[in-house]
Write a protein that holds these residues in place. Structure first.
Motif, short mmCIF file in Angstrom:
data_model
loop_
_atom_site.label_atom_id
_atom_site.label_comp_id
_atom_site.label_asym_id
_atom_site.label_seq_id
_atom_site.Cartn_x
_atom_site.Cartn_y
_atom_site.Cartn_z
N VAL A 14 17.94 23.64 165.70
CA VAL A 14 18.40 22.83 164.56
C VAL A 14 19.93 22.78 164.54
CG1 VAL A 14 18.65 22.87 162.04
CG2 VAL A 14 16.39 23.06 163.08
N GLN A 22 15.92 12.35 162.83
CA GLN A 22 15.02 13.16 163.67
C GLN A 22 14.67 14.50 163.01
OE1 GLN A 22 17.22 12.31 167.46
NE2 GLN A 22 15.25 12.97 168.26
N ASN A 71 6.31 17.01 160.87
CA ASN A 71 5.25 17.29 161.81
C ASN A 71 4.05 18.00 161.21
OD1 ASN A 71 4.00 18.98 164.07
ND2 ASN A 71 5.20 17.36 165.01
N LYS A 72 2.87 17.63 161.70
CA LYS A 72 1.67 18.22 161.09
C LYS A 72 1.49 19.70 161.40
CE LYS A 72 -1.62 16.73 164.60
NZ LYS A 72 -2.24 15.53 165.13
N ARG A 73 2.19 20.19 162.43
CA ARG A 73 2.12 21.64 162.67
C ARG A 73 2.57 22.40 161.43
NH1 ARG A 73 6.23 23.05 166.84
NH2 ARG A 73 7.31 21.44 165.69
N PHE A 74 3.57 21.83 160.75
CA PHE A 74 4.08 22.50 159.56
C PHE A 74 3.03 22.51 158.45
CE2 PHE A 74 8.54 23.44 160.28
CZ PHE A 74 8.84 22.67 161.39
N ALA A 88 11.81 13.74 160.97
CA ALA A 88 10.62 13.59 161.82
C ALA A 88 10.13 14.96 162.29
CB ALA A 88 10.96 12.71 163.02
N GLU A 89 11.07 15.85 162.54
CA GLU A 89 10.69 17.18 163.02
C GLU A 89 9.89 17.94 161.96
OE1 GLU A 89 11.23 18.50 166.02
OE2 GLU A 89 10.34 20.44 165.54
#
Lengths: 272, 269
Positions: free
Chosen positions: B230, B243, B250-253, B246-247
């Motif tokens: 970051v 971005q 993310n669906k991981r979060f 966008a980061e």
């Protein structure tokens, strides 16, 4: 270069920065305890016996629950009072006597025991044991590093009134009220009580659970009652995520509001 | 401002579980430049409070306006005690103004709890990084040698991890934290709300204490890969700040936490 980059995974972020891996196993938990009346009166009735209806409803409900959102991180225990006195059920079926470790099973593997009805109604003793069960379980989860994000939900279903070992009605429950209020205020757990049919001592239940007693008619199917439990689980999960610090009364109020429609249906039933 | 050495990128977005409920994003972030000083604020409106997004926005904006007023009026302190006094003053006045705003917006019958929000503000002035906050925001610093640390971890107050203290909580002062940090080597600053705690901080399982109620997972340090990246991107002028959004979108979060997420990053150029 005009073609899709095989290294780009949809599940990766734009920059692909590492984050902590999503939990493989739920490391948050919502604990649910059913406290069920299995006293003599559950074995009486015209037509199908209440205890048989309850067993059947439990099986259907368990299936619904296993397929629901809570399956991933819910766990459940069953405590009965009546047949065999107060019984903590070893739902893990390890063949050993039940304790706070094997009493809880993940909702995803929950299959209810077949309950039998007999004997008196040691409701007070059952609730005491449940408060301890919940406390011990929380300690254990903490030791395992599980986040106790949601308040445990304790649901009692009874068709009668608390008795002593001789089956005479008792006032022991009065001493339990402050314990239950303290458990609520310290956010130890939430306690709901359902009275079924005309033999239930409404006054006692309302003292035990002033904000969260539900009275339903004899003819209301147990599966509908268990759906109330499901509703409270949904609210409990939402509460854990969004109702930070909400006092128990607020959760009960929201539960009650959600249940209004169901209650209307209940009140239209004869037999109460 | 040309003489301000800081480059700032920020993103707030609605978490997955709020999306499912149709709730708007209740997080807010602000920053302000004042000569070579940079002011940052993030606020996390309580999910249960109907007007908390307004509360978060008012709190973040008010705190920065007050900081600016005081720094312009009296200059930047140069001792920890001086910074502490200034920060407490700002917190008190922010709470006062938030309550006034609540009355103005919702009338006499207004319930401040409807506007419940956390608040974390940071002043970056010369070697000083001064944190003032109520609730579970957290602060990560990076030094010029690439070292990362967590001088202000997210606060854990109760038995359940999701409990928090808000500006509208009666006893907020008991839980507020004011942390002046003197570190001339500090080159990067990241300020965040609790929605990112699980995903981007490393946790340690605390040993079981003698009493009950010991917190279980304690966030102890920034996840180095994430923050190093970051800060690297934020320092790169070719980096499109969108971005960052966008980061963290993310669906991981979402799999780690469904909460609203905010990240406010400043790097020295």
């Amino acid at each position: 270069m005009g073609r899709s980059d095989p290294g780009v995974d949809e599940s990766q972020g734009a920059l692909g920065l590492p984050i902590n891996a999503p939990p493989q196993q739920a490391d948050e938990r919502i604990s649910i305890v059913l406290v069920l009346d299995t006293s003599e009166s559950m074995g009486h009735g015209k037509g199908k016996l209440p205890i048989d209806s309850l067993n059947e409803a439990l099986r259907g409900w368990a299936k619904e629950l296993r397929e629901s959102e809570v399956s991933g991180f819910g766990e459940i225990a069953i405590v009965t009072f009546g047949n065999g006195g107060v019984q903590l059920h070893n739902l893990q079926r390890t063949g050993t006597p039940a304790n706070f470790r094997n009493a809880f099973v993940p909702v995803s593997t929950f299959t209810p025991p077949v309950l039998r009805a007999s004997g008196v109604t040691p409701m007070v003793e059952a609730l005491r044991q449940v408060l301890k069960l919940v406390r011990d379980r929380k300690d254990e989860l903490r030791e395992d590093g599980v986040e106790i994000r949601f308040r445990p939900l304790v649901w009692m279903i009874s068709d009668g009134e608390p008795t002593n070992a001789e089956g005479e009605s008792t006032t022991e429950w009065r001493a339990l009220c402050p314990e239950l209020r303290a458990a609520e205020q310290s956010r130890h757990c939430l306690f709901f009580a359902i009275g079924v049919g005309s033999g239930v001592n409404q006054a006692v239940l309302r003292q035990l659970a002033p904000e969260s007693t539900y009275l339903v008619g004899q003819t209301v199917p147990f599966i509908e009652i268990l759906k109330l439990v499901s509703t409270s689980i949904e609210i409990g999960i939402e509460g854990g995520r969004h109702l930070r610090n909400a006092p128990a009364e607020d959760i009960y109020r929201i539960t009650r509001k959600r249940l209004e429609a169901i209650e209307k249906m209940f009140s239209a039933q004869p037999g109460a | 401002m040309a003489d301000n050495p800081w480059r700032v990128v920020a993103a707030s977005l609605t978490g997955g579980s709020h999306l499912r409920q149709g709730t708007e994003c209740q997080d807010a972030h602000r920053h302000r430049r004042l000569g070579d000083v940079l002011l940052l604020a993030v606020a996390d409106g309580a999910g249960s409070a109907p007007r908390s997004a307004e509360g978060a926005s008012i709190a973040a904006g008010t705190a920065l306006a007050l900081l600016e007023e005081k720094l312009r009026g009296g200059g930047a302190p140069n001792t920890p005690a001086g910074w502490e006094a200034l920060a407490w003053d700002v917190l008190h006045q922010t709470v006062g103004r938030l309550n006034q705003a609540v009355r103005a917006l919702a009338g006499d019958g207004a319930n401040p709890k409807d506007f419940a929000t956390t608040l974390s503000v940071v002043v970056l002035a010369g070697p000083w990084t001064v944190y003032a906050g109520v609730g579970d925001g957290f602060l990560v610093l990076q030094t010029s040698d690439g070292h990362l640390y967590l001088p202000v971890p997210p606060q854990q107050v109760g038995e359940y991890r999701n409990e928090a203290v808000f500006l509208t909580t009666a006893c907020w002062e008991e839980y507020a934290s004011v942390v002046p940090i003197w570190d001339p080597g500090r080159t990067g600053v990241a300020l965040s709300t609790d929605g990112l705690v699980r995903a981007v901080l490393e946790h340690r399982l605390s040993p079981r204490g003698p009493g009950r109620g010991t917190p279980v997972r304690t966030p102890v340090q920034p996840l180095s890969g994430f923050f190093a990246g970051v800060f690297r991107y934020a320092a790169d002028p070719r980096f499109d700040p969108r971005q960052l959004y966008a980061e963290i979108m993310n669906k991981r979060f979402d799999e780690v936490s469904g909460d609203d997420r905010t990240l406010l990053v400043a790097v020295q150029q």
